[in-house]
Design an enzyme around this catalytic site. Structure first.
Site, PDB file in Angstrom:
ATOM      1  N   ASP A 150     -19.072  44.125  19.608  1.00  0.00           N
ATOM      2  CA  ASP A 150     -18.602  43.944  18.233  1.00  0.00           C
ATOM      3  C   ASP A 150     -19.571  43.111  17.395  1.00  0.00           C
ATOM      4  OD1 ASP A 150     -16.825  44.264  16.154  1.00  0.00           O
ATOM      5  OD2 ASP A 150     -15.605  42.534  16.693  1.00  0.00           O
ATOM      6  N   GLY A 151     -19.554  43.376  16.090  1.00  0.00           N
ATOM      7  CA  GLY A 151     -20.342  42.573  15.152  1.00  0.00           C
ATOM      8  C   GLY A 151     -21.526  43.315  14.543  1.00  0.00           C
ATOM      9  N   ASN A 152     -21.622  44.615  14.804  1.00  0.00           N
ATOM     10  CA  ASN A 152     -22.760  45.386  14.273  1.00  0.00           C
ATOM     11  C   ASN A 152     -22.774  45.399  12.746  1.00  0.00           C
ATOM     12  OD1 ASN A 152     -23.213  46.020  16.920  1.00  0.00           O
ATOM     13  ND2 ASN A 152     -22.559  48.159  16.773  1.00  0.00           N
ATOM     14  N   HIS A 173     -25.395  49.419  13.880  1.00  0.00           N
ATOM     15  CA  HIS A 173     -25.020  50.248  15.039  1.00  0.00           C
ATOM     16  C   HIS A 173     -26.271  50.689  15.808  1.00  0.00           C
ATOM     17  CE1 HIS A 173     -20.947  50.110  13.774  1.00  0.00           C
ATOM     18  NE2 HIS A 173     -21.095  50.878  12.714  1.00  0.00           N
ATOM     19  N   GLU A 220      -8.875  53.528  17.258  1.00  0.00           N
ATOM     20  CA  GLU A 220      -8.607  53.071  15.885  1.00  0.00           C
ATOM     21  C   GLU A 220      -9.836  53.185  14.973  1.00  0.00           C
ATOM     22  OE1 GLU A 220      -5.626  52.142  18.351  1.00  0.00           O
ATOM     23  OE2 GLU A 220      -7.467  51.044  18.623  1.00  0.00           O
ATOM     24  N   ASN A 221     -11.017  53.356  15.558  1.00  0.00           N
ATOM     25  CA  ASN A 221     -12.235  53.354  14.740  1.00  0.00           C
ATOM     26  C   ASN A 221     -12.378  54.605  13.849  1.00  0.00           C
ATOM     27  OD1 ASN A 221     -14.192  51.541  17.217  1.00  0.00           O
ATOM     28  ND2 ASN A 221     -13.229  50.756  15.366  1.00  0.00           N
ATOM     29  N   ARG A 237     -12.409  54.401   9.919  1.00  0.00           N
ATOM     30  CA  ARG A 237     -13.583  54.034   9.102  1.00  0.00           C
ATOM     31  C   ARG A 237     -14.032  55.231   8.258  1.00  0.00           C
ATOM     32  NH1 ARG A 237     -16.938  49.747  12.701  1.00  0.00           N
ATOM     33  NH2 ARG A 237     -15.110  48.618  13.446  1.00  0.00           N
ATOM     34  N   SER A 294      -8.358  43.916  20.899  1.00  0.00           N
ATOM     35  CA  SER A 294      -8.457  45.157  20.121  1.00  0.00           C
ATOM     36  C   SER A 294      -8.223  46.398  20.988  1.00  0.00           C
ATOM     37  CB  SER A 294      -9.803  45.239  19.390  1.00  0.00           C
ATOM     38  OG  SER A 294      -9.966  44.141  18.524  1.00  0.00           O
ATOM     39  N   GLU A 336     -11.349  37.256  33.461  1.00  0.00           N
ATOM     40  CA  GLU A 336     -11.734  36.033  32.740  1.00  0.00           C
ATOM     41  C   GLU A 336     -12.348  36.464  31.408  1.00  0.00           C
ATOM     42  OE1 GLU A 336     -11.096  33.004  33.743  1.00  0.00           O
ATOM     43  OE2 GLU A 336     -10.292  33.670  35.666  1.00  0.00           O
TER      44      GLU A 336
END
Ligand code: IPE
Ligand code: IPE
Ligand code: MG
Length: 247
Positions: free
Chosen positions: A27-29, A44, A74-75, A78, A203, A214
Site C-alpha cells: 500500500d501507498g503507491n 504503481h 474493493e479496488n 477506482r 483491508s 504477527e
C-alpha cells in the site's frame, strides 16, 4: 511495544529463525506518486519494481512463502483509468516473469477470483501457474481480485457443492479441512504480515489465515520499501512472543 516501527541503523536479524511465510499489503503507491506530483499510475509502476526486489530478497534470505496483496475485490471502485493501468502493469509484469522464471525459479500462485480479469490476463496467470509446477522452492502468491470475505464465501460454496455431491460429510468439517477450500490451500498461515503506508487495518486481507499472524506497520510507502525495511520488520517479529493462546 509500539506498533509502528522505529528506524535503527541495521536491523538485528537472526537468519536461522526467519518467518517461514511473510505477507505484505503493498500500500501507498498513490501517495508516493502524489508527493512527487506524478500520476498515481507512476506509483504503481515503481511499486511493481519494489515487489520484484523484495520477492528476490525473500528468496535469497530463505523465506519459503511471500504473499502480496496486489488488487482487492474493493479496488474495482477506482477510476477506470487507474484500474486499466494496474491491469496493464500486471500483464507486463507477468510477461516478464514468465520470461525469467527459468532463471529465477520463483514459483508463482494466485489467490483471488480470477474470473473477473480479462481473458488475456487470466491466461497469463494460468501459464505462470503451469510453469511454476516445475519448481518446488520459494513460492510467491499474488492476491488478485482477492478479498478475505469473498475467499471464505467461495470456499463455503465449493464445500457445499462437495456435500451435495456426497464427497464430504458436513459433520466431518474441521478448521483444517475447510482450509483446503480456500485459495491458500496447502500454504501455511502467514507468520508475519507487513503493512506499509501508515494505515493500520487489514483491508480484507487473509482474514482466515491471519488468526495468529504477527502484524508490523510502518509509515514507509510501498514504492520506498527497501530490503532494510524488510529486515526491520523481521527483527521486530523475532522479538515477539508467539503464544497461540497458551502461556
Ligand atoms: C496500493 O496502493 C495499490 C493498490 C491498492 C492497487 P494505493 O493505490 O492504495 O496507494 P494509496 O493508498 O492511495 O497511497
Ligand atoms: C489494500 O489497500 C489493497 C491493496 C494493497 C491491494 P487499499 O488502499 O485498497 O486499502 P484501503 O482502501 O486503504 O483500506
Ligand atoms: Mg491504499
Amino acid at each position: 511495544m509500539a506498533i509502528f516501527s522505529k528506524k535503527t541503523e541495521t536491523a538485528q536479524v537472526d537468519y536461522n529463525h526467519l518467518p517461514r511465510h511473510i505477507a505484505i499489503i503493498m500500500d501507498g503507491n498513490g501517495r508516493w506518486a502524489k508527493k512527487r506530483g506524478l500520476p498515481r499510475t507512476a506509483g504503481h509502476a515503481v511499486g511493481a519494481e519494489t515487489f520484484r526486489t523484495i520477492a528476490t530478497f525473500c528468496k535469497e534470505l530463505g523465506v519459503e512463502y511471500l504473499t502480496v496483496y496486489a488488487f482487492s475485490t474493493e479496488n474495482w471502485k477506482r477510476s477506470q483509468d487507474e484500474v486499466g493501468a494496474i491491469m496493464k502493469l500486471l500483464k507486463k509484469y507477468l510477461f516478464e516473469a514468465i520470461d525469467t522464471m527459468e532463471k529465477d525459479k520463483i514459483k508463482m500462485e494466485f489467490f483471488g477470483d480470477l474470473s473477473r480479469l480479462s481473458p488475456e490476463l487470466r491466461e497469463l496467470c494460468e501459464s505462470t501457474r503451469e510453469i511454476s509446477k516445475r519448481y518446488d522452492g520459494f513460492q510467491a502468491n499474488i492476491c488478485l481480485n482477492y478479498g478475505g470475505r469473498d475467499e471464505i464465501i467461495k470456499g463455503m460454496q465449493k464445500w457445499q457443492a462437495d456435500c451435495a455431491a456426497g464427497l464430504v460429510n458436513p459433520e466431518d468439517l474441521t478448521e483444517a479441512s475447510f482450509s483446503q477450500y480456500l485459495f491458500s490451500k496447502d500454504v501455511p498461515d502467514p507468520d508475519l504480515i507487513i503493512r506499509p503506508s501508515g494505515e493500520v487495518r487489514t483491508s480484507n486481507f487473509l482474514l482466515w489465515q491471519s488468526a495468529y499472524s504477527e502484524f508490523y506497520f510502518t509509515d514507509v510507502l510501498w514504492p520506498d520499501f527497501s530490503k532494510e525495511d524488510l529486515l526491520e520488520a523481521i527483527a521486530s517479529y523475532q522479538k515477539r512472543s508467539r503464544r497461540f493462546g497458551g502461556v
